[in-house]
Design an enzyme around this catalytic site. Structure first.
Site: not given
Length: 89
Positions: A20, A38
């Site tokens: 990320r 996520n």
């Protein structure tokens, strides 16, 4: 400028490896907007907007990261949104 927006699910070794935050920094460097987070099932979900070439370059750069391994991507084109920046959710 010909912008597009893509909704992508990434599968593979994509959680717990800096995916990320790598996506965030790559998006910033390429002038892309959107978000990444996520999922509970181990995938990473992303919406990214910008030039198609820049989005493809982002995916290539993510896949080239040392600890990230993208095994599969589920991608579709979606409607553009009015937004600024790229964020990690």
């Amino acid at each position: 400028m010909n912008k597009i927006r893509r909704h992508i699910f990434f599968e593979g070794r994509v959680q717990g490896v800096g995916f990320r935050y790598s996506a965030y920094y790559i998006a910033q460097s390429l002038g892309l907007t959107g978000w990444v987070h996520n999922c509970y099932d181990g995938r990473v979900e992303m919406e990214v907007q910008g030039e198609a070439e820049s989005i493809d370059k982002m995916i290539q750069q993510l896949n080239a990261q040392r600890y990230i391994w993208i095994e599969n991507m589920e991608m579709k084109k979606i409607e553009l949104q009015d937004e600024n920046g790229f964020r990690v959710r």
